[in-house]
Design a protein around this motif. Structure first.
Motif, PDB file in Angstrom:
ATOM      1  N   ILE A  16      43.818  37.875  47.947  1.00 57.35           N
ATOM      2  CA  ILE A  16      43.436  39.194  47.417  1.00 57.35           C
ATOM      3  C   ILE A  16      43.531  39.192  45.895  1.00 57.35           C
ATOM      4  N   LEU A  17      44.663  38.744  45.368  1.00 59.17           N
ATOM      5  CA  LEU A  17      44.867  38.754  43.916  1.00 59.17           C
ATOM      6  C   LEU A  17      43.870  37.865  43.191  1.00 59.17           C
ATOM      7  N   ASN A  18      43.579  36.714  43.752  1.00 59.84           N
ATOM      8  CA  ASN A  18      42.639  35.783  43.116  1.00 59.84           C
ATOM      9  C   ASN A  18      41.205  36.310  43.123  1.00 59.84           C
ATOM     10  N   GLY A  19      40.896  37.243  44.007  1.00 62.47           N
ATOM     11  CA  GLY A  19      39.549  37.771  44.103  1.00 62.47           C
ATOM     12  C   GLY A  19      39.298  39.036  43.295  1.00 62.47           C
ATOM     13  N   LEU A  20      40.320  39.516  42.609  1.00 59.12           N
ATOM     14  CA  LEU A  20      40.168  40.773  41.863  1.00 59.12           C
ATOM     15  C   LEU A  20      39.579  40.550  40.475  1.00 59.12           C
ATOM     16  N   PRO A  21      38.746  41.502  40.024  1.00 58.09           N
ATOM     17  CA  PRO A  21      38.205  41.402  38.661  1.00 58.09           C
ATOM     18  C   PRO A  21      39.273  41.742  37.619  1.00 58.09           C
ATOM     19  N   ALA A  22      38.950  41.497  36.369  1.00 58.08           N
ATOM     20  CA  ALA A  22      39.898  41.672  35.261  1.00 58.08           C
ATOM     21  C   ALA A  22      40.423  43.100  35.144  1.00 58.08           C
ATOM     22  N   GLU A  23      39.651  44.093  35.545  1.00 60.15           N
ATOM     23  CA  GLU A  23      40.112  45.473  35.406  1.00 60.15           C
ATOM     24  C   GLU A  23      41.325  45.780  36.288  1.00 60.15           C
ATOM     25  N   TYR A  24      41.652  44.894  37.204  1.00 60.30           N
ATOM     26  CA  TYR A  24      42.825  45.061  38.065  1.00 60.30           C
ATOM     27  C   TYR A  24      44.029  44.281  37.545  1.00 60.30           C
ATOM     28  N   GLN A  25      43.984  43.844  36.314  1.00 59.48           N
ATOM     29  CA  GLN A  25      45.056  43.038  35.725  1.00 59.48           C
ATOM     30  C   GLN A  25      46.410  43.742  35.816  1.00 59.48           C
ATOM     31  N   SER A  26      46.455  45.035  35.529  1.00 58.98           N
ATOM     32  CA  SER A  26      47.739  45.747  35.585  1.00 58.98           C
ATOM     33  C   SER A  26      48.289  45.763  37.007  1.00 58.98           C
ATOM     34  N   PHE A  27      47.415  45.892  37.999  1.00 56.80           N
ATOM     35  CA  PHE A  27      47.829  45.836  39.402  1.00 56.80           C
ATOM     36  C   PHE A  27      48.436  44.472  39.707  1.00 56.80           C
ATOM     37  N   MET A  28      47.766  43.421  39.262  1.00 62.03           N
ATOM     38  CA  MET A  28      48.246  42.067  39.517  1.00 62.03           C
ATOM     39  C   MET A  28      49.605  41.831  38.871  1.00 62.03           C
ATOM     40  N   VAL A  29      49.806  42.363  37.681  1.00 59.69           N
ATOM     41  CA  VAL A  29      51.093  42.212  36.992  1.00 59.69           C
ATOM     42  C   VAL A  29      52.203  42.887  37.784  1.00 59.69           C
ATOM     43  N   VAL A  30      51.943  44.071  38.285  1.00 65.81           N
ATOM     44  CA  VAL A  30      52.947  44.798  39.071  1.00 65.81           C
ATOM     45  C   VAL A  30      53.334  43.990  40.307  1.00 65.81           C
ATOM     46  N   ILE A  31      52.344  43.473  41.003  1.00 67.30           N
ATOM     47  CA  ILE A  31      52.608  42.727  42.240  1.00 67.30           C
ATOM     48  C   ILE A  31      53.348  41.422  41.952  1.00 67.30           C
ATOM     49  N   THR A  32      52.910  40.686  40.959  1.00 63.16           N
ATOM     50  CA  THR A  32      53.481  39.354  40.718  1.00 63.16           C
ATOM     51  C   THR A  32      54.799  39.370  39.953  1.00 63.16           C
ATOM     52  N   SER A  33      55.090  40.442  39.228  1.00 63.15           N
ATOM     53  CA  SER A  33      56.322  40.462  38.438  1.00 63.15           C
ATOM     54  C   SER A  33      57.426  41.316  39.062  1.00 63.15           C
ATOM     55  N   SER A  34      57.162  41.914  40.191  1.00 59.28           N
ATOM     56  CA  SER A  34      58.164  42.750  40.849  1.00 59.28           C
ATOM     57  C   SER A  34      59.331  41.904  41.344  1.00 59.28           C
ATOM     58  N   LYS A  35      60.532  42.428  41.200  1.00 57.62           N
ATOM     59  CA  LYS A  35      61.713  41.716  41.687  1.00 57.62           C
ATOM     60  C   LYS A  35      61.770  41.722  43.206  1.00 57.62           C
ATOM     61  N   GLU A  36      61.245  42.785  43.818  1.00 54.95           N
ATOM     62  CA  GLU A  36      61.186  42.828  45.273  1.00 54.95           C
ATOM     63  C   GLU A  36      59.800  42.376  45.727  1.00 54.95           C
ATOM     64  N   SER A  37      59.758  41.676  46.826  1.00 57.48           N
ATOM     65  CA  SER A  37      58.461  41.176  47.297  1.00 57.48           C
ATOM     66  C   SER A  37      57.694  42.307  47.973  1.00 57.48           C
TER      67      SER A  37
END
Length: 71
Positions: free
Chosen positions: A21-42
């Motif tokens: 899912i993350l690899n298929g998202l366009p650049a405008e979803y960058q903030s979403f990707m940051v939230v998902i990948t940098s969260s301390k909880e999975s």
């Protein structure tokens, strides 16, 4: 893609589905990707999906607001 793999008898983990899912998202979803990948909880797959839907709704609202003329 994940559904096709499962239909062939391959198992696809939630983490693999999230990565797809993350690899298929366009650049405008960058903030979403940051939230998902940098969260301390999975994030579970369901939580990623619901957060993605919320983000998409916000982006659509933002684009609509930007396109409307200011009076």
């Amino acid at each position: 893609m994940c559904d096709a793999l499962v239909a062939c008898g391959s198992s696809v983990s939630d983490m693999e589905q999230i990565a797809t899912i993350l690899n298929g998202l366009p650049a405008e979803y960058q903030s979403f990707m940051v939230v998902i990948t940098s969260s301390k909880e999975s994030f579970s797959l369901d939580r990623v999906k619901s957060t993605l839907i919320d983000t998409e709704t916000q982006l659509k609202g933002f684009h609509l607001h930007v396109m409307l003329p200011i009076m």
